[in-house]
Motif scaffolding. Structure first.
Motif, PDB file in Angstrom:
ATOM      1  N   VAL A  89       0.844  -1.200   0.000  1.00 28.10           N
ATOM      2  CA  VAL A  89       0.000   0.000   0.000  1.00 28.10           C
ATOM      3  C   VAL A  89       0.878   1.248   0.000  1.00 28.10           C
ATOM      4  O   VAL A  89       0.628   2.191  -0.754  1.00 28.10           O
ATOM      5  N   ASP A  90       1.930   1.252   0.837  1.00 28.02           N
ATOM      6  CA  ASP A  90       2.843   2.401   0.864  1.00 28.02           C
ATOM      7  C   ASP A  90       3.479   2.627  -0.500  1.00 28.02           C
ATOM      8  O   ASP A  90       3.593   3.763  -0.969  1.00 28.02           O
ATOM      9  N   GLU A  91       3.898   1.543  -1.156  1.00 29.00           N
ATOM     10  CA  GLU A  91       4.513   1.671  -2.479  1.00 29.00           C
ATOM     11  C   GLU A  91       3.516   2.205  -3.501  1.00 29.00           C
ATOM     12  O   GLU A  91       3.853   3.055  -4.331  1.00 29.00           O
ATOM     13  N   ALA A  92       2.275   1.735  -3.436  1.00 27.90           N
ATOM     14  CA  ALA A  92       1.253   2.216  -4.372  1.00 27.90           C
ATOM     15  C   ALA A  92       0.931   3.689  -4.132  1.00 27.90           C
ATOM     16  O   ALA A  92       0.736   4.447  -5.081  1.00 27.90           O
ATOM     17  N   LEU A  93       0.885   4.099  -2.871  1.00 31.12           N
ATOM     18  CA  LEU A  93       0.622   5.503  -2.554  1.00 31.12           C
ATOM     19  C   LEU A  93       1.772   6.391  -3.020  1.00 31.12           C
ATOM     20  O   LEU A  93       1.557   7.499  -3.512  1.00 31.12           O
ATOM     21  N   LEU A  94       3.000   5.896  -2.879  1.00 30.64           N
ATOM     22  CA  LEU A  94       4.152   6.650  -3.362  1.00 30.64           C
ATOM     23  C   LEU A  94       4.111   6.798  -4.882  1.00 30.64           C
ATOM     24  O   LEU A  94       4.373   7.866  -5.420  1.00 30.64           O
ATOM     25  N   LEU A  95       3.758   5.729  -5.567  1.00 33.25           N
ATOM     26  CA  LEU A  95       3.636   5.781  -7.026  1.00 33.25           C
ATOM     27  C   LEU A  95       2.560   6.781  -7.443  1.00 33.25           C
ATOM     28  O   LEU A  95       2.759   7.583  -8.357  1.00 33.25           O
ATOM     29  N   ASP A  96       1.421   6.756  -6.757  1.00 31.05           N
ATOM     30  CA  ASP A  96       0.352   7.692  -7.086  1.00 31.05           C
ATOM     31  C   ASP A  96       0.782   9.132  -6.815  1.00 31.05           C
ATOM     32  O   ASP A  96       0.492  10.028  -7.606  1.00 31.05           O
ATOM     33  N   ALA A  97       1.503   9.353  -5.714  1.00 27.80           N
ATOM     34  CA  ALA A  97       1.994  10.700  -5.417  1.00 27.80           C
ATOM     35  C   ALA A  97       3.003  11.147  -6.471  1.00 27.80           C
ATOM     36  O   ALA A  97       3.018  12.311  -6.877  1.00 27.80           O
ATOM     37  N   MET A  98       3.830  10.224  -6.929  1.00 28.55           N
ATOM     38  CA  MET A  98       4.812  10.549  -7.965  1.00 28.55           C
ATOM     39  C   MET A  98       4.110  10.953  -9.261  1.00 28.55           C
ATOM     40  O   MET A  98       4.514  11.906  -9.920  1.00 28.55           O
ATOM     41  N   LEU A  99       3.047  10.241  -9.618  1.00 26.93           N
ATOM     42  CA  LEU A  99       2.310  10.569 -10.836  1.00 26.93           C
ATOM     43  C   LEU A  99       1.572  11.899 -10.730  1.00 26.93           C
ATOM     44  O   LEU A  99       1.276  12.525 -11.740  1.00 26.93           O
ATOM     45  N   SER A 100       1.270  12.322  -9.514  1.00 26.97           N
ATOM     46  CA  SER A 100       0.530  13.566  -9.346  1.00 26.97           C
ATOM     47  C   SER A 100       1.452  14.788  -9.295  1.00 26.97           C
ATOM     48  O   SER A 100       0.964  15.913  -9.276  1.00 26.97           O
ATOM     49  N   GLY A 148       3.198  10.980   0.006  1.00 20.33           N
ATOM     50  CA  GLY A 148       3.458   9.669  -0.587  1.00 20.33           C
ATOM     51  C   GLY A 148       3.199   8.495   0.322  1.00 20.33           C
ATOM     52  O   GLY A 148       2.940   7.400  -0.140  1.00 20.33           O
ATOM     53  N   ALA A 149       3.284   8.683   1.606  1.00 16.44           N
ATOM     54  CA  ALA A 149       3.070   7.571   2.528  1.00 16.44           C
ATOM     55  C   ALA A 149       2.327   8.080   3.756  1.00 16.44           C
ATOM     56  O   ALA A 149       2.565   9.180   4.222  1.00 16.44           O
ATOM     57  N   PRO A 150       1.423   7.265   4.283  1.00 14.09           N
ATOM     58  CA  PRO A 150       0.672   7.680   5.455  1.00 14.09           C
ATOM     59  C   PRO A 150       1.594   7.802   6.671  1.00 14.09           C
ATOM     60  O   PRO A 150       2.536   7.035   6.816  1.00 14.09           O
ATOM     61  N   GLY A 151       1.328   8.769   7.507  1.00 17.83           N
ATOM     62  CA  GLY A 151       2.100   8.928   8.721  1.00 17.83           C
ATOM     63  C   GLY A 151       3.470   9.530   8.497  1.00 17.83           C
ATOM     64  O   GLY A 151       4.284   9.570   9.409  1.00 17.83           O
ATOM     65  N   GLY A 152       3.753  10.002   7.295  1.00 17.34           N
ATOM     66  CA  GLY A 152       5.032  10.637   7.026  1.00 17.34           C
ATOM     67  C   GLY A 152       6.228   9.712   7.172  1.00 17.34           C
ATOM     68  O   GLY A 152       7.281  10.120   7.614  1.00 17.34           O
ATOM     69  N   ARG A 153       6.078   8.442   6.792  1.00  6.97           N
ATOM     70  CA  ARG A 153       7.170   7.488   6.961  1.00  6.97           C
ATOM     71  C   ARG A 153       8.302   7.716   5.974  1.00  6.97           C
ATOM     72  O   ARG A 153       9.329   7.081   6.070  1.00  6.97           O
ATOM     73  N   LEU A 154       8.131   8.614   5.022  1.00  2.24           N
ATOM     74  CA  LEU A 154       9.185   8.877   4.054  1.00  2.24           C
ATOM     75  C   LEU A 154       9.976  10.126   4.409  1.00  2.24           C
ATOM     76  O   LEU A 154      10.675  10.666   3.586  1.00  2.24           O
ATOM     77  N   THR A 155       9.912  10.563   5.644  1.00  2.14           N
ATOM     78  CA  THR A 155      10.579  11.802   6.028  1.00  2.14           C
ATOM     79  C   THR A 155      12.067  11.610   6.257  1.00  2.14           C
ATOM     80  O   THR A 155      12.743  12.523   6.658  1.00  2.14           O
TER      81      THR A 155
END
Length: 159
Positions: A89-100, A148-155
């Motif tokens: 799910v995190d990877e899919a959300l990151l991909l969607d954020a990248m496309l946006s 891109g990821a819930p909870g800001g895990r990509l910070t």
């Protein structure tokens, strides 16, 4: 007027618009495959689960959220694979954020992260200044880290 401003933009700079229903289908399939399901089971599950993820009444520019996959999680019912499911799910959300991302930000982030290009390399390739490239890279990474990821895990990006 600078030389870079007078030249026409390349084709890759054009914005892309993908309907939310197609984005949901693609991210759902990605989540299912990354969760360990075979392709045939993914197609079957997508056909059954997507009515629960219906996007017809949602605005086209809406972001895909983790809540969109709650019905899918219930349908799968695989407690042993919850860590893989969450990572997918995190990877899919990151991909969607990248496309946006706006096209220029998307190009700079993709070139820097996957192509391992430096700011100087990107500036030389595109004709933009190093300052423009740096600003685009920082803005793109910040957007990905916050959306891109819930909870800001990509910070953990350092910029």
């Amino acid at each position: 007027m600078s030389a870079a401003a007078s030249t026409p933009s390349p084709e890759w700079v054009r914005p892309i618009s993908i309907p939310i229903a197609d984005r949901l289908l693609a991210t759902t399939y990605l989540v299912l495959r990354r969760s360990g399901l075979r392709a045939r089971a993914c197609r079957r599950t997508c056909r059954k689960a997507l009515p629960g993820l219906s996007a017809e009444d949602r605005p086209a520019g809406r972001r895909i959220r983790p809540e969109d996959f709650a019905a899918l999680r219930l349908r799968l019912g695989r407690k042993g694979r919850s860590v893989r499911f969450d990572a997918a799910v995190d990877e899919a959300l990151l991909l969607d954020a990248m496309l946006s991302l706006p096209p220029r930000q998307r190009f700079v982030v993709r070139s820097a992260v996957t192509g391992h290009w430096s700011v100087t390399d990107i500036a030389a390739q595109t004709g933009w200044t190093r300052g423009q490239v740096h600003t685009l890279l920082r803005a793109g990474l910040k957007t990905l880290a916050t959306q891109g990821a819930p909870g800001g895990r990509l910070t953990s990006f350092s910029w």
